[in-house]
Structure formats: C-alpha cells, structure tokens
Design an enzyme around this catalytic site. Structure first.
Site, PDB file in Angstrom:
ATOM      1  N   PRO A   2       0.829  -1.207   0.000  1.00 14.88           N
ATOM      2  CA  PRO A   2       0.000   0.000   0.000  1.00 14.88           C
ATOM      3  C   PRO A   2       0.865   1.259   0.000  1.00 14.88           C
ATOM      4  O   PRO A   2       1.937   1.283   0.589  1.00 14.88           O
ATOM      5  CB  PRO A   2      -0.801  -0.120   1.291  1.00 14.88           C
ATOM      6  CG  PRO A   2      -0.006  -1.025   2.165  1.00 14.88           C
ATOM      7  CD  PRO A   2       0.740  -1.949   1.248  1.00 14.88           C
ATOM      8  N   GLU A   3       0.414   2.285  -0.690  1.00 10.62           N
ATOM      9  CA  GLU A   3       1.118   3.572  -0.700  1.00 10.62           C
ATOM     10  C   GLU A   3       0.286   4.579   0.100  1.00 10.62           C
ATOM     11  O   GLU A   3      -0.761   4.229   0.659  1.00 10.62           O
ATOM     12  CB  GLU A   3       1.355   3.997  -2.156  1.00 10.62           C
ATOM     13  CG  GLU A   3       2.158   2.924  -2.888  1.00 10.62           C
ATOM     14  CD  GLU A   3       2.556   3.260  -4.324  1.00 10.62           C
ATOM     15  OE1 GLU A   3       2.493   4.438  -4.715  1.00 10.62           O
ATOM     16  OE2 GLU A   3       2.944   2.331  -5.040  1.00 10.62           O
ATOM     17  N   LYS A  53       3.346   5.946   5.771  1.00 10.20           N
ATOM     18  CA  LYS A  53       2.700   4.671   6.063  1.00 10.20           C
ATOM     19  C   LYS A  53       2.297   4.547   7.531  1.00 10.20           C
ATOM     20  O   LYS A  53       1.855   3.487   7.964  1.00 10.20           O
ATOM     21  CB  LYS A  53       3.620   3.524   5.653  1.00 10.20           C
ATOM     22  CG  LYS A  53       3.769   3.489   4.135  1.00 10.20           C
ATOM     23  CD  LYS A  53       4.486   2.266   3.666  1.00 10.20           C
ATOM     24  CE  LYS A  53       4.469   2.248   2.139  1.00 10.20           C
ATOM     25  NZ  LYS A  53       5.138   1.063   1.605  1.00 10.20           N
ATOM     26  N   GLN A  70       3.415  -2.100   9.014  1.00  8.45           N
ATOM     27  CA  GLN A  70       4.420  -2.915   8.331  1.00  8.45           C
ATOM     28  C   GLN A  70       3.737  -3.843   7.342  1.00  8.45           C
ATOM     29  O   GLN A  70       2.854  -3.404   6.607  1.00  8.45           O
ATOM     30  CB  GLN A  70       5.291  -3.659   9.352  1.00  8.45           C
ATOM     31  CG  GLN A  70       6.182  -2.657  10.089  1.00  8.45           C
ATOM     32  CD  GLN A  70       6.405  -3.015  11.528  1.00  8.45           C
ATOM     33  OE1 GLN A  70       5.557  -3.579  12.190  1.00  8.45           O
ATOM     34  NE2 GLN A  70       7.567  -2.667  12.027  1.00  8.45           N
ATOM     35  N   ARG A 125      12.242  11.493   9.868  1.00  9.87           N
ATOM     36  CA  ARG A 125      12.957  11.368   8.593  1.00  9.87           C
ATOM     37  C   ARG A 125      12.049  11.595   7.388  1.00  9.87           C
ATOM     38  O   ARG A 125      12.502  11.581   6.251  1.00  9.87           O
ATOM     39  CB  ARG A 125      13.587   9.967   8.482  1.00  9.87           C
ATOM     40  CG  ARG A 125      14.671   9.705   9.508  1.00  9.87           C
ATOM     41  CD  ARG A 125      15.555   8.536   9.080  1.00  9.87           C
ATOM     42  NE  ARG A 125      14.793   7.309   8.887  1.00  9.87           N
ATOM     43  CZ  ARG A 125      14.612   6.393   9.834  1.00  9.87           C
ATOM     44  NH1 ARG A 125      15.131   6.568  11.028  1.00  9.87           N
ATOM     45  NH2 ARG A 125      13.914   5.295   9.587  1.00  9.87           N
ATOM     46  N   ARG A 262      13.426  -0.850  -8.288  1.00  8.38           N
ATOM     47  CA  ARG A 262      11.972  -1.060  -8.416  1.00  8.38           C
ATOM     48  C   ARG A 262      11.596  -0.805  -9.872  1.00  8.38           C
ATOM     49  O   ARG A 262      12.171   0.051 -10.532  1.00  8.38           O
ATOM     50  CB  ARG A 262      11.190  -0.082  -7.519  1.00  8.38           C
ATOM     51  CG  ARG A 262      11.668   0.027  -6.074  1.00  8.38           C
ATOM     52  CD  ARG A 262      11.064  -1.000  -5.144  1.00  8.38           C
ATOM     53  NE  ARG A 262       9.620  -1.132  -5.208  1.00  8.38           N
ATOM     54  CZ  ARG A 262       8.768  -0.452  -4.436  1.00  8.38           C
ATOM     55  NH1 ARG A 262       9.203   0.444  -3.579  1.00  8.38           N
ATOM     56  NH2 ARG A 262       7.467  -0.675  -4.532  1.00  8.38           N
TER      57      ARG A 262
END
Ligand SMILES: [Zn+2]
Length: 276
Positions: A2-3, A53, A70, A125, A262
C-alpha cells in the site's frame, strides 16, 4: 504494498468509526502502553489520519497514538460487543461509545505528545504527506529545489520518503508520465513552468489515487479501456503495468525498466530521455 493513498483511506475508515466519540475503553498488548490505557478512558478521539505509512490516532488531550502496520498489521472495525473472528493477535483496541477499532498483528505502536511527534525516529525522517499536510504547489516546488534533492534523478528521488511521504512505486510512474518527464531528469534542470507542472502532478495524482481508491488514469482513457474489456489492473493506471501497450496520449509502446531496484513504466515519446 500500500502507498500513501491506501494508508490514508484505511485511516479514514478508523476515523469514521471512532472520531468525535468518547473512549469507553482502551487496551494495549504492549507493557509500556498498558499502563497508560486507563488515562485515555473518557478522552475523545479528535481525528485519525496518516503520515506516509504511519497511522495517527489523535486524542483531545494532545496525545497521539502512532501505529505502523508494516507487512501484517490490520485494523478491524466492529461493534464492541462482537469480537472479530480472526486468528490474529490483538495489539490495540479502542472502544468509543460502543464502537470498536482493533489493531491486529502490528508491532510498531507508541503513544506521543502531539508537540513531540516530529521527534519520532521514523516520522522525523519523513517529508510532508501530500494528503495530510496541505502541501501547496509553491511549497512542493521549493522542496524539489532544496540542495539535498535538486541534483537527483526523479526516478530515485520520488521514492525517497524524505521528499514527500507516501509516494510509492505506482505513484512514481504515474506522476512522471503526467508531468511528461523522464526518470533521469533532475529538478535543477527544469525550467520554472515544467517544475510547476511536476509539483502539480505530485499533488494531483496522489490526490486522485486517494479520492478514487487507487485509480490514477484519466477517466476518458480508463473508460475506453473498460469498453475494450481491460481488467481493472490495466485501466486504473496510465502507464504502470502497461508494458508493451500503446500510450493513451501518443500511441508509442510503453516501456519498463528498473530504477532504485523497483520497476518503473514510461512512454519513451511523451517522456523523452534528457540529452547529457
Ligand atoms: Zn506517449
């Protein structure tokens, strides 16, 4: 995987279940959180949103529950009286006015003061989340031109969660196609108008994926594909997973290559390679 748009839609479901309601019960499987469960009872859930996420459940006393699914975590929504039928292990349960949200299998869960949330080791981050932080075109342009980002090829850069959180693999291909940019182009090489178009596409393609449950294709192209009997996997995207098929805009064959390990899909004609 999932994005950002998929995570935000999951957050919306939890939001609709418990936001604006008072907690009758809170339960945590983690010893460091269990001691705080009682102090949440009687608090209201202000909102549930996401950052990349991570899913953030915000309480009206200024605390925020951070959870990251996760690969395995899943939220189940249910009536407090009715336990979900699952073999998964329960990690968090929030019950608000009889409505329950239960998180199973996730292991990365912590409770924060909202003002200190940006000190979280994972969140600190991340760049801003396009769907949660109200990023404008001007802000996105400024960010793309920051020294740490401007010299990097867009193919690798767009996946860097430090630029914008939530952009994953399908969004990367789709954003670059709609911006008409090859993955090797660097922000610093773009004239203002093209940089503005890229910034606009980062915002609009991500927003469309959120609004339309993962669809990023233009409606006229998607409906033409559907009329030809294409599967959803094919019609939902403009270029992603369309290797060898005709570009909707120009008819050239869509190509596939690999950038940052990717797969990436692009139209060699609409997204010409930059001259060196
Ligand atoms: Zn094309």
């Amino acid at each position: 995987m999932p994005e950002g748009p998929e995570i935000r839609r999951a957050a919306d479901r939890v939001h609709r279940q418990i936001a604006g309601r008072r907690l009758d019960d809170a339960w945590f499987a983690f010893p460091e959180l269990a001691g705080q469960a009682a102090s949440l009872i009687g608090r209201e859930v202000d909102a549930v949103d996401s950052w990349g996420k991570a899913l953030l459940t915000r309480f009206n006393d200024g605390r925020v529950l951070y959870s990251h699914n996760q690969l395995y975590g899943v939220w189940k929504l249910h009536d407090a009286e009715r336990e979900p039928d699952t073999g998964r292990s329960l990690r968090v349960r929030l019950v608000a006015e009889g409505r329950a949200a239960s998180l199973y299998s996730a292991s990365d869960v912590s409770l924060w003061d909202a003002e200190r949330l940006d000190e979280h080791p994972f969140l600190s981050r991340l760049g801003p989340d396009v769907l949660t932080h109200g990023v404008t075109v001007e802000q996105a342009m400024t960010r793309l031109l920051e020294p740490r980002f401007r010299r990097r090829g867009l193919g690798g850069l767009l996946l860097d969660q430090g630029l914008f959180a939530g952009i994953g693999n399908y969004l990367r291909s789709e954003i670059l196609f709609f911006a008409g940019l090859h993955h090797r182009v660097k922000p610093q090489a773009l004239e203002e108008e093209r940089l503005a178009r890229l910034a606009q596409c980062i915002l609009s393609v991500t927003r469309q994926a959120y609004d339309e449950a993962g669809v990023t294709n233009r409606e006229e192209w998607a409906s033409a594909d559907r009329a030809r009997g294409a599967s959803r996997r094919r019609w939902r995207f403009a270029v992603f997973e369309r290797e060898g098929l005709a570009c909707h805009a120009c008819g050239a064959a869509i190509e596939r290559t690999s950038v940052s390990s990717r797969r990436i899909y692009f139209c060699p004609s609409c997204q010409p390679e930059p001259s060196r």
